[in-house]
Scaffold this motif. Structure first.
Motif, short mmCIF file in Angstrom:
data_model
loop_
_atom_site.label_atom_id
_atom_site.label_comp_id
_atom_site.label_asym_id
_atom_site.label_seq_id
_atom_site.Cartn_x
_atom_site.Cartn_y
_atom_site.Cartn_z
N LEU A 157 -12.84 21.71 11.40
CA LEU A 157 -12.12 22.03 10.16
C LEU A 157 -12.96 21.70 8.93
O LEU A 157 -13.06 22.50 8.01
N ILE A 174 -7.41 29.61 8.69
CA ILE A 174 -7.89 28.38 9.33
C ILE A 174 -7.60 28.42 10.83
O ILE A 174 -8.46 28.11 11.65
N ALA A 178 -10.50 28.26 13.72
CA ALA A 178 -10.72 26.98 14.39
C ALA A 178 -9.90 26.77 15.66
O ALA A 178 -10.10 25.79 16.36
N VAL A 190 -2.09 23.23 11.56
CA VAL A 190 -3.11 23.19 10.50
C VAL A 190 -2.79 22.06 9.51
O VAL A 190 -3.66 21.25 9.18
N TYR A 193 -3.61 18.73 11.05
CA TYR A 193 -5.02 18.38 11.12
C TYR A 193 -5.65 18.18 9.75
O TYR A 193 -6.56 17.36 9.59
#
Ligand code: CA
Length: 226
Positions: A157, A174, A178, A190, A193
């Motif tokens: 990330l 994202i 990822a 997301v 994280y």
């Protein structure tokens, strides 16, 4: 980065997925030629690991079709023997390299790193934003002189944000960059994280560089150099 593995032998495909996952890559697997072309056309892969002998059509044909369609992800072909004819043919259809089976997983990981470096608009030795620094090859991160330990996903990330400083990245961008395609949860992962990452790169240093852009996504604050 996100990697596609095209390999029909299930055991081999599983080993590759696990090994590349441990390197911090998000890995998708397909088991035949047409599936390889479809997946590589639909998703932005940082690299494709492509077996030569595949059902449907072979790896050479997969690579030829991808290049013909303008898809330029680096391709590493897996050949069953050190056959110079296979090697030449692979390069002819636009592959970037080949690996002869059996190969060690360390060798595979090293070759992928080399390919990613060569691609990726000259992958820099280090990505830097302010006093944040990330080295893609050694997988190390610093804030100033303090080294920061990140999990593989957090690293992935942060690398993504450092490649797009100042840009707003949406949750779906994202996720797409990822996480692998098997991930079918919500984009809450997301948020989760990004928060883990903040607790490591921002909070301990009294910073707020990883910004939430309400209704859009996230942005790594970019400072113009004076
Ligand atoms: Ca095969």
């Amino acid at each position: 980065m996100r990697v596609l593995v095209v390999e029909d032998e299930i055991r081999m495909a599983d080993i590759l997925k696990r090994a590349l996952g441990e390197e911090g890559h998000a890995v998708d697997v397909v088991h035949d030629g047409p599936g390889g072309v479809r997946m590589a056309s639909e998703n932005p892969y940082g690299a494709i690991v492509l077996d030569v002998m595949l059902p449907g059509f072979d790896g050479f044909e997969v690579c030829r079709r991808l290049r013909a369609a303008g898809i330029l992800s680096p391709v590493l072909m897996l050949t069953a023997r050190d056959d110079i004819g296979d090697r030449v043919r692979g390069l002819d259809v636009g592959a970037d390299g080949y690996l002869v089976k059996p190969f060690s997983l360390l060798e595979l990981a090293a070759r992928l790193r080399a390919l990613a470096r060569r691609d990726d608009r000259a992958r820099p030795v280090a990505l830097v934003e302010g006093d944040l620094k990330l080295e893609p090859v050694s997988k190390r991160v610093w804030r100033g002189t303090a080294e920061i330990e990140l999990s593989a996903k957090e690293f992935c990330l942060l690398e993504l944000f450092l490649r797009h400083p100042g840009a707003v990245l949406t949750r779906s961008q994202i996720l797409e960059a990822a996480w692998d395609i098997a991930y079918d949860g919500t984009s809450n992962v997301v948020d989760q994280y990004v928060n883990y990452l903040r607790r490591k790169i921002d909070t301990p240093f009294g910073r707020h560089d990883l910004e939430t852009v309400r209704g859009s996504g996230y942005r790594l604050r970019h400072r113009e150099m004076p």
